[in-house]
Design a protein around this motif. Structure first.
Motif, PDB file in Angstrom:
ATOM      1  N   GLN A   1      46.280  34.269  32.906  1.00 22.03           N
ATOM      2  CA  GLN A   1      44.930  33.907  32.441  1.00 22.03           C
ATOM      3  C   GLN A   1      43.829  34.976  32.694  1.00 22.03           C
ATOM      4  O   GLN A   1      43.576  35.206  33.890  1.00 22.03           O
ATOM      5  N   VAL A   2      43.040  35.435  31.756  1.00 20.62           N
ATOM      6  CA  VAL A   2      42.158  36.393  31.957  1.00 20.62           C
ATOM      7  C   VAL A   2      40.765  35.685  31.721  1.00 20.62           C
ATOM      8  O   VAL A   2      40.824  35.406  30.387  1.00 20.62           O
TER       9      VAL A   2
ATOM     10  N   ASP B   1      51.676  40.102  27.199  1.00 18.70           N
ATOM     11  CA  ASP B   1      50.252  40.120  26.910  1.00 18.70           C
ATOM     12  C   ASP B   1      49.776  39.167  26.064  1.00 18.70           C
ATOM     13  O   ASP B   1      50.523  38.193  25.603  1.00 18.70           O
ATOM     14  N   ASP B   2      48.424  39.167  25.498  1.00 10.24           N
ATOM     15  CA  ASP B   2      47.783  37.968  24.660  1.00 10.24           C
ATOM     16  C   ASP B   2      48.473  38.162  23.449  1.00 10.24           C
ATOM     17  O   ASP B   2      48.282  37.424  22.473  1.00 10.24           O
ATOM     18  N   THR B   3      49.310  39.152  23.058  1.00  8.43           N
ATOM     19  CA  THR B   3      49.991  39.375  21.501  1.00  8.43           C
ATOM     20  C   THR B   3      51.168  38.710  21.892  1.00  8.43           C
ATOM     21  O   THR B   3      52.270  38.815  20.873  1.00  8.43           O
ATOM     22  N   GLY B   4      51.886  38.580  23.005  1.00  3.44           N
ATOM     23  CA  GLY B   4      53.157  38.024  23.164  1.00  3.44           C
ATOM     24  C   GLY B   4      54.087  38.896  23.447  1.00  3.44           C
ATOM     25  O   GLY B   4      55.231  38.832  23.284  1.00  3.44           O
ATOM     26  N   ARG B   5      53.733  40.251  23.571  1.00  6.01           N
ATOM     27  CA  ARG B   5      54.692  41.346  23.946  1.00  6.01           C
ATOM     28  C   ARG B   5      54.798  41.620  25.488  1.00  6.01           C
ATOM     29  O   ARG B   5      53.998  41.486  26.168  1.00  6.01           O
TER      30      ARG B   5
ATOM     31  N   ASN C   1      36.748  39.720  31.268  1.00  4.91           N
ATOM     32  CA  ASN C   1      37.329  40.553  32.134  1.00  4.91           C
ATOM     33  C   ASN C   1      38.261  41.228  31.424  1.00  4.91           C
ATOM     34  O   ASN C   1      39.093  40.666  30.556  1.00  4.91           O
ATOM     35  N   PRO C   2      38.592  42.539  31.905  1.00  2.00           N
ATOM     36  CA  PRO C   2      39.531  43.317  31.212  1.00  2.00           C
ATOM     37  C   PRO C   2      40.949  42.637  31.575  1.00  2.00           C
ATOM     38  O   PRO C   2      41.306  42.459  32.733  1.00  2.00           O
TER      39      PRO C   2
END
Length: 209
Positions: A166-167, A121-125, A171-172
């Motif tokens: 890539q979001v 995800d966008d936090t690197g998790r 967009n969710p």
């Protein structure tokens, strides 16, 4: 996508969400359909779709199984789902991903190397329940696990490739799940601003031990 090997989808849809009133979380609606329906739609091209959890509404061609013991956790659930897998490739997914898309599943299948590929995800998790795997690798990983164990520990020895989708702005993200009332409210607000696919009507199938 015809040149990709067939795959089975195993969707972990057990447990009750204490912070969401104790309801079966995958059956909560976002955007006019249940979260489980959204996940199953994203894997509509799977050779087989397996839902692991208590008896709940699902399409008639979906296999419903139960982990042993019931409520035994995600590793037990994954083991139960894998017993129904006859393909060399398996998608392992959470049942509460209302914005999962077919295109993301296709991207994961295309990028499968080593033992598996999962979303970051966008936090690197690492999103451990949003990935595509070699069935033999995952079977081996869970085969000798006894007692409560985290999926992170089970997957740690595997050779894993990571995908950062890539979001587009506004967009969710496809990894957005709903663990709290605030999460659910946010997801419903996002979905309300998008075209609704309409609620599919499922019958509740029999539980299979």
């Amino acid at each position: 996508m015809d040149d990709l090997p067939p795959y089975t989808a195993v969707v972990l849809a057990g447990g009750r969400a204490a912070r969401l009133g104790g309801q079966a979380k995958p059956q909560l609606e976002v955007g006019g359909r249940t979260m489980l329906a959204a996940v199953l739609d994203a894997v509509a091209d799977a050779e087989r779709r397996v839902v692991v959890g208590p008896p709940q509404p699902a399409p008639p061609n979906v296999v419903l199984v139960r982990e042993q013991p019931p409520g035994g956790g995600p590793v037990a659930a994954l083991r139960a789902g894998l017993a129904e897998v006859g393909t060399d490739v398996v998608a392992v997914l959470a049942g509460d991903l209302p914005f999962l898309t077919r295109s993301l599943i296709a991207d994961l299948r295309t990028r499968l190397t080593g033992d598996g590929v999962l979303v970051v995800d966008d936090t690197g998790r690492d999103q451990l329940l949003l990935g595509v795997w070699r069935t033999t690798a995952v079977r081996s990983a869970v085969a000798d696990v006894r007692g409560p164990t985290s999926l992170r520990k089970v997957f740690a020895p595997l050779a894993v490739r990571r995908l950062r989708p890539q979001v587009p702005p506004g967009n969710p993200p496809p990894w957005l799940d709903c663990d709290t009332p605030a999460d659910l409210q946010r997801a419903r607000a996002v979905a309300a601003a998008r075209p609704s696919p309409g609620p599919p009507r499922f019958r509740a199938p029999r539980d299979r031990a």
